[in-house]
Design an enzyme around this catalytic site. Structure first.
Site, mmCIF file in Angstrom:
data_model
loop_
_atom_site.group_PDB
_atom_site.id
_atom_site.type_symbol
_atom_site.label_atom_id
_atom_site.label_comp_id
_atom_site.label_asym_id
_atom_site.label_seq_id
_atom_site.Cartn_x
_atom_site.Cartn_y
_atom_site.Cartn_z
ATOM 1 N N LYS A 90 0.858 -1.180 0.000
ATOM 2 C CA LYS A 90 0.000 0.000 0.000
ATOM 3 C C LYS A 90 0.891 1.225 0.000
ATOM 4 O O LYS A 90 1.830 1.322 0.787
ATOM 5 C CB LYS A 90 -0.834 -0.006 1.300
ATOM 6 C CG LYS A 90 -1.753 1.174 1.440
ATOM 7 C CD LYS A 90 -3.105 0.863 0.863
ATOM 8 C CE LYS A 90 -3.837 2.088 0.444
ATOM 9 N NZ LYS A 90 -3.360 2.721 -0.803
ATOM 10 N N LYS A 114 5.665 3.698 8.087
ATOM 11 C CA LYS A 114 4.453 4.491 8.342
ATOM 12 C C LYS A 114 3.242 3.572 8.486
ATOM 13 O O LYS A 114 2.441 3.713 9.415
ATOM 14 C CB LYS A 114 4.244 5.462 7.167
ATOM 15 C CG LYS A 114 3.117 6.447 7.366
ATOM 16 C CD LYS A 114 2.813 7.284 6.123
ATOM 17 C CE LYS A 114 3.991 8.053 5.584
ATOM 18 N NZ LYS A 114 3.595 9.105 4.604
ATOM 19 N N LYS A 126 5.349 1.850 -3.169
ATOM 20 C CA LYS A 126 5.309 3.211 -3.731
ATOM 21 C C LYS A 126 5.563 3.113 -5.222
ATOM 22 O O LYS A 126 6.247 2.193 -5.684
ATOM 23 C CB LYS A 126 6.402 4.079 -3.102
ATOM 24 C CG LYS A 126 6.144 5.567 -3.226
ATOM 25 C CD LYS A 126 5.255 6.061 -2.092
ATOM 26 C CE LYS A 126 4.864 7.494 -2.244
ATOM 27 N NZ LYS A 126 4.267 8.031 -1.008
ATOM 28 N N GLY A 165 -2.596 8.326 -4.181
ATOM 29 C CA GLY A 165 -1.921 9.524 -4.685
ATOM 30 C C GLY A 165 -0.697 9.937 -3.900
ATOM 31 O O GLY A 165 -0.400 9.414 -2.828
ATOM 32 N N ASP A 166 0.014 10.887 -4.447
ATOM 33 C CA ASP A 166 1.164 11.545 -3.793
ATOM 34 C C ASP A 166 1.379 12.821 -4.619
ATOM 35 O O ASP A 166 0.440 13.296 -5.292
ATOM 36 C CB ASP A 166 2.389 10.628 -3.790
ATOM 37 C CG ASP A 166 3.499 11.106 -2.840
ATOM 38 O OD1 ASP A 166 3.427 10.855 -1.644
ATOM 39 O OD2 ASP A 166 4.458 11.773 -3.320
ATOM 40 N N SER A 376 -6.885 5.737 3.554
ATOM 41 C CA SER A 376 -6.838 4.786 2.427
ATOM 42 C C SER A 376 -7.202 3.386 2.924
ATOM 43 O O SER A 376 -7.945 2.645 2.271
ATOM 44 C CB SER A 376 -5.447 4.748 1.794
ATOM 45 O OG SER A 376 -5.217 5.867 0.978
HETATM 46 P P1 NDP Z 1 0.737 17.889 -4.257
HETATM 47 O O1 NDP Z 1 1.223 17.558 -5.599
HETATM 48 O O2 NDP Z 1 -0.725 18.028 -4.026
HETATM 49 O O3 NDP Z 1 1.435 19.210 -3.725
HETATM 50 C C1 NDP Z 1 2.808 19.328 -3.631
HETATM 51 C C2 NDP Z 1 3.116 20.737 -3.178
HETATM 52 O O4 NDP Z 1 4.493 20.844 -2.852
HETATM 53 C C3 NDP Z 1 2.850 21.773 -4.280
HETATM 54 O O5 NDP Z 1 2.485 22.979 -3.680
HETATM 55 C C4 NDP Z 1 4.210 21.874 -4.939
HETATM 56 O O6 NDP Z 1 4.434 23.086 -5.647
HETATM 57 C C5 NDP Z 1 5.104 21.794 -3.749
HETATM 58 N N1 NDP Z 1 6.433 21.336 -4.128
HETATM 59 C C6 NDP Z 1 6.750 20.183 -4.762
HETATM 60 N N2 NDP Z 1 8.060 20.124 -4.987
HETATM 61 C C7 NDP Z 1 8.562 21.258 -4.463
HETATM 62 C C8 NDP Z 1 9.863 21.792 -4.371
HETATM 63 N N3 NDP Z 1 10.905 21.133 -4.887
HETATM 64 N N4 NDP Z 1 10.030 23.000 -3.770
HETATM 65 C C9 NDP Z 1 8.963 23.664 -3.262
HETATM 66 N N5 NDP Z 1 7.702 23.204 -3.326
HETATM 67 C C10 NDP Z 1 7.520 22.022 -3.917
HETATM 68 O O7 NDP Z 1 1.326 16.753 -3.284
HETATM 69 P P2 NDP Z 1 0.855 16.331 -1.843
HETATM 70 O O8 NDP Z 1 0.307 17.483 -1.100
HETATM 71 O O9 NDP Z 1 0.039 15.098 -1.975
HETATM 72 O O10 NDP Z 1 2.239 15.859 -1.185
HETATM 73 C C11 NDP Z 1 3.086 16.733 -0.458
HETATM 74 C C12 NDP Z 1 4.010 15.925 0.428
HETATM 75 O O11 NDP Z 1 3.229 15.129 1.332
HETATM 76 C C13 NDP Z 1 4.927 14.933 -0.293
HETATM 77 O O12 NDP Z 1 6.146 14.833 0.413
HETATM 78 C C14 NDP Z 1 4.173 13.614 -0.165
HETATM 79 O O13 NDP Z 1 5.040 12.515 -0.277
HETATM 80 C C15 NDP Z 1 3.604 13.767 1.226
HETATM 81 N N6 NDP Z 1 2.465 12.944 1.555
HETATM 82 C C16 NDP Z 1 1.354 12.928 0.753
HETATM 83 C C17 NDP Z 1 0.254 12.175 1.124
HETATM 84 C C18 NDP Z 1 -1.003 12.197 0.336
HETATM 85 O O14 NDP Z 1 -1.966 11.555 0.785
HETATM 86 N N7 NDP Z 1 -1.102 12.886 -0.788
HETATM 87 C C19 NDP Z 1 0.273 11.330 2.323
HETATM 88 C C20 NDP Z 1 1.458 11.496 3.139
HETATM 89 C C21 NDP Z 1 2.509 12.243 2.733
HETATM 90 P P3 NDP Z 1 4.331 23.129 -7.267
HETATM 91 O O15 NDP Z 1 2.857 23.074 -7.550
HETATM 92 O O16 NDP Z 1 4.970 24.402 -7.620
HETATM 93 O O17 NDP Z 1 5.055 21.931 -7.778
HETATM 94 O O1 2IT Z 2 3.144 8.972 1.533
HETATM 95 C C1 2IT Z 2 1.984 8.601 1.759
HETATM 96 O O2 2IT Z 2 1.616 8.247 2.890
HETATM 97 C C2 2IT Z 2 1.012 8.609 0.657
HETATM 98 N N1 2IT Z 2 1.358 9.075 -0.422
HETATM 99 C C3 2IT Z 2 -0.356 8.027 0.833
HETATM 100 C C4 2IT Z 2 -0.339 6.547 0.713
HETATM 101 C C5 2IT Z 2 -1.696 5.892 0.576
HETATM 102 O O3 2IT Z 2 -1.683 4.709 0.189
HETATM 103 O O4 2IT Z 2 -2.730 6.500 0.818
#
Ligand code: NDP
Ligand code: 2IT
Length: 444
Positions: A90, A114, A126, A165-166, A376
């Site tokens: 997952k 995690k 992943k 997603g991520d 999830s």
């Molecule tokens: P999104 O794509 O929705 O958003 C990413 C954000 O981070 C955007 O604002 C993006 O800006 C910015 N960003 C990406 N790369 C950079 C960079 N190099 N410098 C500055 N800003 C940056 O992703 P998520 O919100 O889903 O994910 C954000 C973080 O959270 C990641 O580390 C992900 O692994 C983690 N995460 C996500 C989960 C999820 O359920 N989605 C769960 C747990 C962790 P721009 O639009 O300009 O690229």
């Molecule tokens: O980094 C993370 O925890 C995620 N991108 C979400 C993983 C998931 O399966 O919902």
């Protein structure tokens, strides 16, 4: 040489070109030394650490797709099925131009730990691609997602591996991926999470990681007798994690004054207007500079440096290694007392060490960002039951989930004489569960 050091050295020799992966492994292994020392004979006999750093399976595939001008592109993609000791694989899917094997292996490794912390039956995986969704039309994103799924569909499934997603993969992308999966398999299998709520998705999944981070921050404050109310907060990023972390922490009484994207950051002394941010980022998919153009008094600064804004709580929610040692020093110097990670590994190792020595409250992403994968897991449970839970039910379960994780992490730290060291607590607690399962299941 200790068993931990032997395996760290082996990993560094095997994968010298995977700096992010080695960084994640080193951070976890430094914390689990006392557990490994206490169980060295059994772990060595079962090669637990060697197996722990080796993905069980990696699929590598090209994704060939056609843009709106009929030009053909070939991207690289991977799915890493890292560890299935406690459940089927997952983990998220990342579409970003920087994606490579090292980054996906670090993310897969983090997912194993995690998911263990969630207490749910979830193994770690992943995937993703170096496809850059910025500036692509909807139809281009759709064709890319369909081509990605053409290569992947055989290797995922509700009992096998369930991607979500991520970065760069949200509701739109999961919709296209699921549509293609369904077409190829002629089934409505719940092989993906983060689906639309009218076709099997869970209410609250979009908000879950951000809300979970805010609930975790609240738990950390409560545990040391501090109030969230009125606390100046900075959230990095403006994607799904950042937006809902900012929304919930404001609902809990804090004030978020700054957010960013990869181009620059905005400062709004009155507190960020989340609805304006959602309109710009979720609906229009525009740049964050737009916020300052629309909200009187807000200021946009191009480039990096959001950490220079004075705050008491800092929630990094953008990407890995966004916070350097110098940035960490600035945060502490400005009076920040709490940092909880919504992103995976957003701090460079020196920044983590500095924060820990400076005594501020620090919660690593594998615990603080576990709300997303927890919901999830709830989505999988609802799909298996052929039921939908209400938003209130999911949200209540998410709150309980974050409190459960906080208590286990704090408890593990205390058990090993490291009270308040949530980094050690999270790694120890997560590793123990997976290692016990690996030993119990024998060699495979
Ligand atoms: P999104 O794509 O929705 O958003 C990413 C954000 O981070 C955007 O604002 C993006 O800006 C910015 N960003 C990406 N790369 C950079 C960079 N190099 N410098 C500055 N800003 C940056 O992703 P998520 O919100 O889903 O994910 C954000 C973080 O959270 C990641 O580390 C992900 O692994 C983690 N995460 C996500 C989960 C999820 O359920 N989605 C769960 C747990 C962790 P721009 O639009 O300009 O690229
Ligand atoms: O980094 C993370 O925890 C995620 N991108 C979400 C993983 C998931 O399966 O919902």
């Amino acid at each position: 040489m200790s068993y931990v050091d032997e395996v760290l050295e082996m990993a560094a020799q095997r994968d010298p070109n995977e700096p992010e992966f080695l960084q994640a492994v080193k951070e976890a292994f430094e914390s689990i030394r006392p557990v490994v020392d206490a169980n060295e004979k059994v772990y060595r006999e079962n090669a637990i650490l060697e197996r722990f750093v080796e993905p069980e399976r990696i699929y590598t595939f090209p994704v060939t797709w056609e843009d709106d001008a009929h030009k053909v592109h070939v991207n690289r993609a991977w799915r890493i099925q890292f560890n299935s000791a406690i459940g089927s694989y997952k983990g998220g899917t990342r579409f970003h131009k920087t994606v490579n094997l090292s980054i996906l292996k670090f993310l897969g490794f983090e997912m194993v730990l995690k998911n263990s912390l969630t207490g749910l039956p979830l193994g770690g995986g992943k995937g993703g691609s170096d496809f850059d969704p910025h500036g692509k039309s909807d139809r281009e994103v759709m064709r890319f997602c369909q081509a990605y799924m053409n290569a992947l569909y055989r290797y995922i499934g509700p009992e096998m591996d369930c991607p979500s997603g991520d970065i760069g993969v949200g509701g739109r992308e999961i919709g296209y991926l699921f549509g293609q999966y369904k077409k190829l398999t002629s089934s409505f299998d719940a092989a993906l999470c983060g689906k639309g709520v009218n076709f099997g998705g869970s209410l609250g999944r979009t908000e879950a990681t951000g809300y979970g981070l805010a609930y975790m921050t609240d738990e950390m404050c409560k545990a040391c007798g501090k109030e969230l109310t009125g606390r100046t907060t900075v959230v990095t990023g403006s994607g799904s994690v950042a937006i809902y972390a900012a929304q919930k922490i404001q609902q809990l009484g804090a004030k978020v004054v700054a957010m960013c994207d990869s181009n620059g950051y905005i400062y709004d002394e009155k507190g960020i207007d989340i609805e304006v941010m959602r309109q710009i980022k979720e609906t229009e998919r525009a740049r964050i500079s737009e916020y300052a153009a629309r909200v009187p008094g807000a200021v946009y600064t191009p480039g990096k440096g959001i950490w220079n804004i004075k705050c008491e709580i800092f929630l990094p929610c953008a990407t890995q290694n966004e916070i350097s040692l110098d940035a960490a020093k600035t945060l502490v110097g400005n009076g920040c007392f709490l940092l909880a990670e919504g992103a995976n590994m957003p701090l460079e190792p020196e920044a983590v060490r500095y924060l820990q020595n400076s005594g501020i409250l620090y919660m690593p992403g594998k615990a603080a960002s576990a709300g997303g994968v927890s919901v999830s897991g709830f989505e999988q449970a609802q799909n298996a039951q052929r039921m939908y839970w209400t938003f209130e039910e999911v949200d209540a379960k998410l709150q309980r989930q974050m409190a459960f994780i906080f208590n286990n992490v704090a408890g593990a730290a205390k058990r090993y004489g490291k009270e308040g060291n949530y980094l050690a607590g999270a790694n120890i607690c997560a590793f123990e569960r997976v290692a016990q399962a690996m030993v119990a299941q024998g060699l495979y």
